[in-house]
Design an enzyme around this catalytic site. Structure first.
Site, PDB file in Angstrom:
ATOM      1  N   THR A   1       0.856  -1.268   0.103  1.00  0.00           N
ATOM      2  CA  THR A   1      -0.012  -0.227   0.129  1.00  0.00           C
ATOM      3  C   THR A   1       0.818   1.269   0.119  1.00  0.00           C
ATOM      4  OG1 THR A   1      -1.428   1.172   1.565  1.00  0.00           O
ATOM      5  CG2 THR A   1      -0.161  -0.204   2.577  1.00  0.00           C
TER       6      THR A   1
ATOM      7  N   TYR B   1      -1.401   0.338  10.210  1.00  0.00           N
ATOM      8  CA  TYR B   1      -1.588  -0.632   9.084  1.00  0.00           C
ATOM      9  C   TYR B   1      -0.277  -0.459   8.213  1.00  0.00           C
ATOM     10  CZ  TYR B   1      -3.731  -1.210   4.262  1.00  0.00           C
ATOM     11  OH  TYR B   1      -3.656  -1.697   3.032  1.00  0.00           O
TER      12      TYR B   1
HETATM   13  N1  LIG Z   1      -8.803  -1.339  -0.810  1.00  0.00           N
HETATM   14  C1  LIG Z   1      -7.876  -0.278  -0.930  1.00  0.00           C
HETATM   15  O1  LIG Z   1      -7.874   0.823  -1.357  1.00  0.00           O
HETATM   16  C2  LIG Z   1      -6.308  -0.890  -0.900  1.00  0.00           C
HETATM   17  C3  LIG Z   1      -5.405  -0.059  -0.844  1.00  0.00           C
HETATM   18  C4  LIG Z   1      -3.970  -0.500  -0.676  1.00  0.00           C
HETATM   19  C5  LIG Z   1      -3.769  -2.002  -0.046  1.00  0.00           C
HETATM   20  N2  LIG Z   1      -5.027  -2.618  -0.125  1.00  0.00           N
HETATM   21  C6  LIG Z   1      -4.730  -4.104   0.506  1.00  0.00           C
HETATM   22  O2  LIG Z   1      -5.311  -5.109  -0.553  1.00  0.00           O
HETATM   23  C7  LIG Z   1      -5.648  -6.069   0.165  1.00  0.00           C
HETATM   24  C8  LIG Z   1      -7.260  -6.339  -0.276  1.00  0.00           C
HETATM   25  O3  LIG Z   1      -8.094  -4.958   0.443  1.00  0.00           O
HETATM   26  P1  LIG Z   1      -9.469  -5.023   0.123  1.00  0.00           P
HETATM   27  O4  LIG Z   1      -9.801  -3.665   0.129  1.00  0.00           O
HETATM   28  O5  LIG Z   1      -9.913  -6.232  -0.766  1.00  0.00           O
HETATM   29  O6  LIG Z   1      -9.960  -5.658   1.652  1.00  0.00           O
HETATM   30  P2  LIG Z   1     -11.110  -6.686   1.961  1.00  0.00           P
HETATM   31  O7  LIG Z   1     -11.393  -6.484   3.641  1.00  0.00           O
HETATM   32  O8  LIG Z   1     -12.280  -6.411   1.197  1.00  0.00           O
HETATM   33  O9  LIG Z   1     -10.485  -8.161   1.737  1.00  0.00           O
HETATM   34  C9  LIG Z   1      -9.573  -8.900   2.439  1.00  0.00           C
HETATM   35  C10 LIG Z   1     -10.006 -10.396   2.793  1.00  0.00           C
HETATM   36  O10 LIG Z   1      -9.048 -10.838   3.355  1.00  0.00           O
HETATM   37  C11 LIG Z   1      -9.854 -11.841   4.248  1.00  0.00           C
HETATM   38  N3  LIG Z   1      -8.746 -12.145   5.616  1.00  0.00           N
HETATM   39  C12 LIG Z   1      -8.654 -11.018   6.261  1.00  0.00           C
HETATM   40  N4  LIG Z   1      -7.561 -11.479   7.380  1.00  0.00           N
HETATM   41  C13 LIG Z   1      -7.725 -12.718   7.126  1.00  0.00           C
HETATM   42  C14 LIG Z   1      -7.096 -13.925   7.794  1.00  0.00           C
HETATM   43  N5  LIG Z   1      -6.349 -13.854   8.874  1.00  0.00           N
HETATM   44  N6  LIG Z   1      -7.163 -15.107   7.192  1.00  0.00           N
HETATM   45  C15 LIG Z   1      -7.902 -15.402   5.992  1.00  0.00           C
HETATM   46  N7  LIG Z   1      -8.525 -14.402   5.544  1.00  0.00           N
HETATM   47  C16 LIG Z   1      -8.416 -13.085   6.059  1.00  0.00           C
HETATM   48  C17 LIG Z   1     -11.014 -10.908   4.954  1.00  0.00           C
HETATM   49  O11 LIG Z   1     -12.111 -11.934   5.120  1.00  0.00           O
HETATM   50  C18 LIG Z   1     -11.242 -10.542   3.360  1.00  0.00           C
HETATM   51  O12 LIG Z   1     -12.025 -11.397   2.604  1.00  0.00           O
HETATM   52  C19 LIG Z   1      -5.514  -5.828   1.729  1.00  0.00           C
HETATM   53  O13 LIG Z   1      -4.249  -6.436   2.058  1.00  0.00           O
HETATM   54  C20 LIG Z   1      -5.303  -4.231   1.529  1.00  0.00           C
HETATM   55  O14 LIG Z   1      -4.367  -4.153   2.703  1.00  0.00           O
HETATM   56  C21 LIG Z   1      -6.226  -2.402  -0.369  1.00  0.00           C
END
Ligand SMILES: NC(=O)c1ccc[n+]([C@@H]2O[C@H](COP(=O)([O-])OP(=O)(O)OC[C@H]3O[C@@H](n4cnc5c(N)ncnc54)[C@H](O)[C@@H]3O)[C@@H](O)[C@H]2O)c1
Length: 323
Positions: free
Chosen positions: A116, A140
């Site tokens: 990120t 985070y």
């Molecule tokens: N959404 C954004 O703008 C953004 C920006 C930068 C980075 N990210 C990164 O991208 C990734 C996905 O983001 P997102 O927005 O789709 O998030 P999200 O919360 O929609 O998806 C994360 C998924 O991981 C699962 N999860 C969490 N902890 C877990 C564990 N211990 N074991 C198994 N499953 C687990 C959750 O159930 C969920 O389905 C994340 O790692 C986030 O940090 C997101």
């Protein structure tokens, strides 16, 4: 070819699963459904489990024998991480350590990691290139920086190659309207603004006194389908023997919160009620990224970068009936 997709029941992971299937891969989703939705797992099997469970991850690796791993599973809210840092360190660092242990025991695989822009902290230069210092200002961002560092160490010790993709703000929805952003509770700006447009309720703007032209925070929004496309290219790069690297996924163009609200009003053709609230801890004023490295190494170019098309795809999906 099977690809293990941790967090594949979440927002970005599910869009990547759809893109993988379209290219002939079988995504095997590994998710504990703590923040994801069972109904978005449509393009391959769902293996329920926690990344912290080394034995379970190992069993899933043995059963499916994937070619590569894409690791989305994490908690991903800046404000929550400031309120509950250990919750974030346990899941994002502790959980990922266990996942990587299972992987090293099994035999290292090419690995694509969701990092990120929050790893940069308050930028010294805008737009931010990848060699900008990483000084995260919230747990985070710190948790993601530690994982990037772990991956660099695993490459040195075990030769496990990885691509860390540092996304800026993911937005939009599947242009075909099949899946979209469905967090509960939602904390991301665009779906909150659109829910306010839909329901006629106010949307909170956290801080209007930042040192930016209109006083609200500026972010670089990147369409979730463009993020999905970058994952396919990163996978191809690693399967062809590409070296480990970290790459920004960004549009090199920022929009303030007020500009996002204005764009949403135009897309939805409704006025949106805004409430100015106090600043949220852990939010840098401006984050805009430079993605030249992803263009040079992967040939990645965002195709749906216009803010209004990102908002329109999110709006179309929001207004469809959900499961
Ligand atoms: N959404 C954004 O703008 C953004 C920006 C930068 C980075 N990210 C990164 O991208 C990734 C996905 O983001 P997102 O927005 O789709 O998030 P999200 O919360 O929609 O998806 C994360 C998924 O991981 C699962 N999860 C969490 N902890 C877990 C564990 N211990 N074991 C198994 N499953 C687990 C959750 O159930 C969920 O389905 C994340 O790692 C986030 O940090 C997101």
């Amino acid at each position: 070819m099977k690809i293990l997709v941790t967090g594949g029941a979440g927002y970005i992971g599910s869009h990547v699963c759809k893109a993988l299937a379209a290219k002939g891969f079988e995504p095997v989703v590994y998710d504990n459904l703590s923040r994801g939705n069972r109904w978005v797992v449509k393009w391959g099997p769902l293996e329920e489990g926690d990344i912290a469970d080394v034995a379970r991850v190992r069993a899933v690796l043995d059963r499916h024998r994937p070619t590569a791993v894409m690791h989305f599973a994490a908690f991903a809210y800046v404000g929550e991480s400031v309120r509950e840092p250990l919750f974030y360190y346990r899941n994002n660092i502790g959980g990922t350590t266990a996942l990587l242990q299972a992987l090293i025991d099994y035999g290292p695989l090419p690995f694509v990691f969701s990092s990120t822009c929050s790893t940069y902290g308050i930028p010294q230069t805008i737009p931010i290139p990848e060699d900008h210092p990483q000084n995260p200002i919230n747990p985070y961002g710190f948790s993601k920086m530690v994982v990037e560092r772990m991956l660099a160490d695993l490459d040195l010790t075990y030769g496990m190659r990885s691509v860390s993709l540092r996304y800026f703000n993911a937005a939009g929805a599947d242009p075909e309207g099949e899946i979209g952003e469905a967090h509960n509770p939602e904390t991301h700006l665009i779906p909150l603004v659109l829910a306010a447009a839909r329901d006629g309720t106010p949307v909170d703007v956290f801080g209007a006194d930042y040192d930016t032209p209109d006083g609200t925070c500026i972010r670089d929004y990147i369409h979730v389908s463009d993020i999905a496309g970058a994952h396919l290219l990163a996978l191809d790069y690693l399967l062809k023997g590409g070296a480990s690297c970290a790459l920004n996924l960004a549009n090199a163009r920022g929009y303030s919160v007020k500009e996002v609200v204005g764009a949403a009003e135009r897309v939805c053709n409704r006025s949106i009620w805004v409430k100015i609230a106090s600043r949220r801890d852990g939010d840098p004023p401006i984050l805009i990224g430079l993605a030249e490295r992803a263009q040079a190494l992967l040939g990645w170019r965002p195709a749906r970068s216009a803010l209004e098309s990102q908002i329109a795809d999110a709006w179309n999906w929001m207004m469809k009936d959900r499961k």
